[in-house]
Motif scaffolding. Structure first.
Motif, PDB file in Angstrom:
ATOM      1  N   ALA A 172      37.923 -39.512   0.587  1.00  9.63           N
ATOM      2  CA  ALA A 172      38.744 -39.593   1.511  1.00  9.63           C
ATOM      3  C   ALA A 172      39.630 -40.864   1.932  1.00  9.63           C
ATOM      4  N   THR A 173      40.142 -41.140   1.521  1.00  7.04           N
ATOM      5  CA  THR A 173      41.507 -42.314   2.361  1.00  7.04           C
ATOM      6  C   THR A 173      42.517 -42.004   3.663  1.00  7.04           C
ATOM      7  N   ALA A 174      42.522 -43.284   4.051  1.00  6.09           N
ATOM      8  CA  ALA A 174      43.313 -43.448   4.883  1.00  6.09           C
ATOM      9  C   ALA A 174      44.239 -44.987   5.968  1.00  6.09           C
ATOM     10  N   SER A 178      43.755 -47.391  10.862  1.00  4.60           N
ATOM     11  CA  SER A 178      42.944 -46.506  10.988  1.00  4.60           C
ATOM     12  C   SER A 178      41.586 -47.155  11.139  1.00  4.60           C
ATOM     13  N   ARG A 179      41.352 -48.841  10.798  1.00  2.00           N
ATOM     14  CA  ARG A 179      41.212 -48.748  11.609  1.00  2.00           C
ATOM     15  C   ARG A 179      40.160 -50.113  12.563  1.00  2.00           C
ATOM     16  N   GLN A 209      33.105 -44.730  -0.823  1.00  2.06           N
ATOM     17  CA  GLN A 209      33.281 -44.509   0.135  1.00  2.06           C
ATOM     18  C   GLN A 209      33.000 -45.135   1.433  1.00  2.06           C
ATOM     19  N   ARG A 211      34.364 -48.262   5.058  1.00  2.00           N
ATOM     20  CA  ARG A 211      35.351 -48.404   5.520  1.00  2.00           C
ATOM     21  C   ARG A 211      34.631 -49.700   6.736  1.00  2.00           C
ATOM     22  N   ARG A 260      31.818 -41.474   8.645  1.00  2.00           N
ATOM     23  CA  ARG A 260      32.638 -40.384   8.766  1.00  2.00           C
ATOM     24  C   ARG A 260      34.060 -41.317   8.520  1.00  2.00           C
ATOM     25  N   SER A 261      35.170 -40.043   8.513  1.00  2.53           N
ATOM     26  CA  SER A 261      36.718 -39.718   8.252  1.00  2.53           C
ATOM     27  C   SER A 261      37.452 -39.708  10.215  1.00  2.53           C
TER      28      SER A 261
END
Length: 273
Positions: A172-174, A178-179, A209, A211, A260-261
């Motif tokens: 999953a990307t964003a 969002s960070r 994966q 973040r 976790r997204s």
């Protein structure tokens, strides 16, 4: 995946006639783009990608590769959300203002080409999280065929595998914004710090994966729990700390909850239970 669900999705797309697809290069939008090209023909589909400071350069380059392989016209649209204080001040509904600009650009693109609809890749999971950007899509008259056909992420990945799409197993990307914690102003500088830190952890240390949440002087790293021992080993931890400090962070932490997204949305958790 139930055959009836796929049939329903194909019928939804076939009725659209011509579409501009909001294309990020993620698993959802790639499947949607591929199905639109399949059902409507590549000449009636445009993939549109926002060229923004909130999108990692590697991700932007990846969108170009995917679209080229699918044989669809690709339009990269510059956006300037950092110049909009409603977005840059980073309120909880910042995504609304970002998507408002994007969908406005896509609507103009559709009208200029005589295309009927704009579509985006929302799925059932998006209804379980805080997604103010979806409100902008609804106000712009954009359609979400995957969501309309009741597709969840499992369905998307299963069908992506079946079609041989390169994104079938893509994590999953964003967007990079969002960070940044809500209320902290989003700048090109802190976005760049995040992008460089995640690029380092992904492509130099092998975490697919990951973040890096930006808390001012603190970099909070999220990786799956299975990667804790690797990231904490002396050979890795000292190098990661050193590299991230060179990017301007004073402290480097590992989030023991793991990857976790959407972890920045946990302040809204009670609204989605």
């Amino acid at each position: 995946m139930e055959p009836a669900k796929l049939n329903r999705l194909n019928k939804i797309i076939a009725k659209l006639n011509s579409v501009v697809v909001a294309f990020s290069g993620g698993v959802d939008s790639t499947l949607l783009l591929a199905l639109c090209a399949q059902q409507l023909g590549s000449g009636l589909v445009i993939a549109a990608t926002a060229d923004s400071a909130t999108m990692a350069r590697r991700e932007l380059a990846e969108t170009q590769k995917i679209v080229k392989k699918l044989g669809v016209r690709h339009v990269i649209t510059p956006t300037a959300e950092l110049g909009n204080d409603y977005f840059a001040d980073n309120p909880p509904d910042r995504c609304y203002y970002c998507k408002q600009e994007l969908f406005s650009e896509l609507r103009n693109l559709a009208e200029a080409n005589g295309f009927k609809h704009i579509v985006y890749g929302a799925t059932k999971e998006d209804l379980q999280d805080y997604r103010p950007g979806m409100r902008a899509g609804e106000k712009a008259g954009a359609k979400a065929p995957l969501l309309e056909a009741d597709f969840d992420k499992k369905d998307v990945r299963e069908l992506s595998h079946r079609l041989g799409l390169s994104t079938a197993n893509k994590p999953a990307t964003a967007c990079l914004a969002s960070r940044i914690p809500y209320g902290t102003r989003i700048t090109s500088e802190n976005l760049s710090q995040v992008e460089q830190a995640e690029d380092l952890l992904k492509h130099r240390f092998g975490f697919s994966q990951v973040r890096v949440r930006h808390h001012g002087d603190i970099a909070r790293i999220e990786v799956p729990a299975s990667g804790f021992s690797q990231i904490l080993s002396n050979g890795y931890s000292n190098k990661i700390v050193s590299e991230l400090k060179q990017l301007g962070f004073l402290y480097v932490t590992l989030d023991l909850t793991g990857f976790r997204s959407g972890s920045m949305n946990e302040i809204f958790k009670n609204n989605f239970e």
